[in-house]
Design a protein around this motif. Sequence first.
Motif, short mmCIF file in Angstrom:
data_model
loop_
_atom_site.label_atom_id
_atom_site.label_comp_id
_atom_site.label_asym_id
_atom_site.label_seq_id
_atom_site.Cartn_x
_atom_site.Cartn_y
_atom_site.Cartn_z
N MET A 71 0.83 -1.21 0.00
CA MET A 71 0.00 0.00 0.00
C MET A 71 0.86 1.25 0.00
N LYS A 72 0.41 2.24 -0.70
CA LYS A 72 1.17 3.48 -0.80
C LYS A 72 1.29 4.19 0.55
N SER A 73 2.44 4.77 0.80
CA SER A 73 2.59 5.57 2.02
C SER A 73 2.35 7.04 1.72
N TYR A 74 1.64 7.70 2.61
CA TYR A 74 1.44 9.14 2.49
C TYR A 74 2.13 9.82 3.66
N VAL A 110 1.52 11.68 5.93
CA VAL A 110 0.50 12.30 6.78
C VAL A 110 1.05 12.99 8.03
N CYS A 111 2.21 12.51 8.52
CA CYS A 111 2.71 13.13 9.76
C CYS A 111 3.27 14.52 9.49
N LYS A 137 1.41 16.74 8.74
CA LYS A 137 0.40 17.55 9.42
C LYS A 137 0.97 18.22 10.67
N MET A 196 -2.94 22.74 3.74
CA MET A 196 -2.72 22.17 5.07
C MET A 196 -2.78 23.27 6.14
N LYS A 226 -5.39 11.34 22.71
CA LYS A 226 -5.10 12.25 21.59
C LYS A 226 -3.83 11.81 20.86
N LYS A 264 -3.64 10.05 17.07
CA LYS A 264 -2.83 10.71 16.04
C LYS A 264 -1.81 9.73 15.46
N ARG A 265 -1.12 9.05 16.34
CA ARG A 265 -0.08 8.10 15.90
C ARG A 265 -0.70 6.92 15.13
N PHE A 288 -3.40 7.02 13.27
CA PHE A 288 -3.73 7.56 11.95
C PHE A 288 -2.46 7.62 11.08
N TYR A 289 -1.38 8.14 11.66
CA TYR A 289 -0.12 8.22 10.90
C TYR A 289 0.34 6.82 10.48
N PHE A 338 -1.36 5.13 7.42
CA PHE A 338 -1.12 5.62 6.06
C PHE A 338 0.35 5.76 5.70
N ASP A 339 1.24 5.50 6.66
CA ASP A 339 2.66 5.74 6.41
C ASP A 339 3.46 4.59 7.04
N SER A 340 4.03 3.74 6.19
CA SER A 340 4.68 2.53 6.71
C SER A 340 5.88 2.86 7.60
N GLU A 341 6.56 3.97 7.33
CA GLU A 341 7.68 4.37 8.21
C GLU A 341 7.19 4.67 9.63
N GLN A 342 6.08 5.35 9.69
CA GLN A 342 5.48 5.68 10.99
C GLN A 342 5.02 4.41 11.70
N ARG A 351 -7.72 0.12 6.19
CA ARG A 351 -6.94 0.94 5.26
C ARG A 351 -7.50 0.85 3.84
N TYR A 411 -5.50 12.91 1.67
CA TYR A 411 -4.90 12.32 2.89
C TYR A 411 -4.29 13.39 3.80
N MET A 412 -3.77 14.45 3.18
CA MET A 412 -3.01 15.43 3.93
C MET A 412 -3.86 16.57 4.48
N HIS A 470 -10.18 12.84 7.29
CA HIS A 470 -9.58 12.63 8.61
C HIS A 470 -10.64 12.08 9.58
#
Lengths: 246, 246, 246
Positions: free
Chosen positions: A1-4, A6-7, A9, A120, C13, C17-18, C20-21, C24-28, C67, C91-92, C98
Motif C-alpha cells: 500500500m502506498k505511504s502518504y 501524513v505526519c 500535518k 494544510m 489524543k 494521532k499516531r 492515523f499516521y 497511512f505511512d509505513s515508516e510511521q 486501510r 490524505y493530507m 480525517h
Amino acid sequence: MKSYNVCLKDTVKKFTKRLFYALFDSEQEEAYGEYLEKTFLKITSKLDIDNGKAIWESFKSELPEIRKILDLDAIAFENNDPASHCLDEIYMAYPGFHAISIYRLSHALYKRDVYILPRMMSEYIHGITGIDIHPGATIGESFYIDHGTGIVIGESSIIKSNVKIYQGVTLGGIQVSKDLASTKRHPTIDDNVTIYANATILGGDIVIGKDSIIGANVWITQSVPENSLVTYQTEIKIRPKKNGIR
Amino acid sequence: MKSYNVCLKDTVKKFTKRLFYALFDSEQEEAYGEYLEKTFLKITSKLDIDNGKAIWESFKSELPEIRKILDLDAIAFENNDPASHCLDEIYMAYPGFHAISIYRLSHALYKRDVYILPRMMSEYIHGITGIDIHPGATIGESFYIDHGTGIVIGESSIIKSNVKIYQGVTLGGIQVSKDLASTKRHPTIDDNVTIYANATILGGDIVIGKDSIIGANVWITQSVPENSLVTYQTEIKIRPKKNGIR
Amino acid sequence: MKSYNVCLKDTVKKFTKRLFYALFDSEQEEAYGEYLEKTFLKITSKLDIDNGKAIWESFKSELPEIRKILDLDAIAFENNDPASHCLDEIYMAYPGFHAISIYRLSHALYKRDVYILPRMMSEYIHGITGIDIHPGATIGESFYIDHGTGIVIGESSIIKSNVKIYQGVTLGGIQVSKDLASTKRHPTIDDNVTIYANATILGGDIVIGKDSIIGANVWITQSVPENSLVTYQTEIKIRPKKNGIR
C-alpha cells in the motif's frame, strides 16, 4: 500500500503557529526566523516542490505587507464588535482574526503556485476555529468575521473591502462536474456588504452588490443589486406546550 | 510595528488544560498545583494585571464550589443523553461538559475583573469544541449542551437552571453601536427551557419564559411566555428527482 | 470528591494521532508500532477493560482492511470535490477524510465492546474537524463529507454506500427517554444519497430511499421514497435597504 506523508500535518501545524507568532511578535520572529526557513524548506522538499528557497525568500519579503493588512483587519474587528475591550484582545483571543491571518499567509503561498502546503495551513486553522477559508479566495481589506464556527469560503470567492461575515455563512458552489474545476465556482461579495449568521450564497456568477445586507439564514442563488436588504421571512408559531415537538 | 504577546496563546492553552485536569483529578492537582500558580502569575504579569497573587488565592478558594456545580452539570448530562453509557464518559468524552467546565472557570476570573485571560480560555475551548460561551455570561445549575458545535452564547446572556441547548444555537445580540457595549445585549433564558438545534434568539430585552420549548431552526427576536412551544413550520417538497437542485 | 482520569484525554489524543499516521505511512508504522500497543494496553488498563491484549491483537489484524476501505473513501473524495488537486491532498488536508478515518478505527473498537476509548477518539476528531460521528454508527463504502463543520451522525445511524454529506447535516434522534437508549434512534440513509448543507434528518424509523437528493436546510422526520428530490422552498425578500434588519 502506498505511504502518504501524513505526519507532515504535525510539522505544518508547528510551522503555521510559529509563523503567526513571528508575524506579530518581533521577539518570536528573532527566535524562530531560522526555524521557519529550515522548516519551510523541509516541508517543500517533502512535497516535491522545486525551488523552495526562492519561494521562501519571495514569501518572506511579502510578510511586512501582510502584517500591515492584518493590522487593518484588527481595527475592523475592534470597531465592529461591541464585546471587544481593547485592540490586544483581537490579536490574542479572536478566532476570526486568527483565521484571517492564516488565510492571508496561505494565500500568499497559493499565489506562488504552492498548493498542498497552504491547504494544510487552512485546514490547521479550520481545525482550531471552524472557519474554512480556501487559500485561493481573494479577500480585500478590513475583513471582519464574528464567532466564525461553520463559515465556508470557497476557492474562487471574491470578497472586496469592509465586508462583515457572521458564523455559519457559506460562500459555496453549485455542484459542478470535475472538468469545470478551473472556472469561477463561488460568489463575489462587493464592498461594505454584511452577511448575517448561517446565510448561504451559492454560484460562481452571483454578485452581492455593494452596501447590501444579507439577513440570517437567507439562501441565495441569484445576484442582488447594490444597497439591497435581503431577508427571509420565518413564520414561527408560539403556542401553549402540550407534548413534544414532532 | 507593535509586538503582541500572541505566543501567550500556548501558555494559556497548557494552563487551562492543566487547570481542568486538576479540578477533576486529585493526583493531577497535587502534581501541578505549583505549576498552575506560577503560570497564572506569569500570565497576569504579561497581561499587566496587578495583584495576580491575590486574584489567584481568591480564585483558588472558589474551585471546590465550581467543582460541585460541575458535578451537577455532569449529572444533567447523564440524565439527558440516551447515548451516554456512564457518568465517567461525561467527564472523559463530552465536549459540552468540557466547554461548560472551562466557562465556569473563566467566569470566576471574569467576575474578578480579569478580562483577556478568561477570553483566551474561552477561545481555547471554543477551538476544541466549537462552543463559544463568553466568560461574561451568567449560567445557572444543571446546564446541558448536546453536541455543541456552532453554539454562541453572548456576554450578557442570562441562563437560569436546568436549561438544555443543542448544537448551533445562538443567544446573540441585535447589532448595536459600540457605545451600547455595556448594556444588556443578549437574551435571558428562564428555568427548564429546551432550545433545539440551530435556533437563534437575539436581543437584550428578550426573555424566554420558563418550561418553554424552542424548536429547531426557530429565529426569535421577541419574548415568549412561560410554558410555550415555539415551532417553525418548514414546508418541504418531496418529488421524483429529475436533474439537480437549483 | 471523586477523581476522574481526565488527563487520559491527552494520552488518547497522541495515541489516535499516531494510529492515523501509522495507518497511512509505513515508516510511521514501523517507528511507532510498539508505542501504539503499549499505549493501548495502558489506556485499556486505566479504563478497567479486561483483555486489552486480545482486543489489541484482534483490532490490529483488522487494520489492513480498514486501510483498504479508507483508500476507497479517498477516491470518492477525489471524484466528488472539484477543488481537490490530487489524491495526496485528500490524505493530507481534508478534514472529512480525517474524520472518516478516525470513525472507521473507533468503530472497529466499538464492535469489540470497547466503549469509552472509541468515544474519546471520536471526540478527539470532533474537536479537530467539527464532525461528530458516533463510533456506533454503521457506514458503508465510499463515504464523502465536504467541509464538515457541524455534522452530527448519531449512534444508531445506518449509512449505506456512496453517500455524500455536506457541512452542518444532522442525522439525529427525536428526544427519547433513557430507557429507549438501546432502540434504533437515528435514521437510515440508503445507497447514493446526497444530503446538502444543514439538512436535519431525525428519527430511528426514518429511511431515505436510494438515489435521493436532500436539499440544503431541509428538516425531515418522515421517510422518503427512493429517487426523490426533497427541497425546502425559502422565500426571500430583496428590497432597498433602509435601516437595520429587525
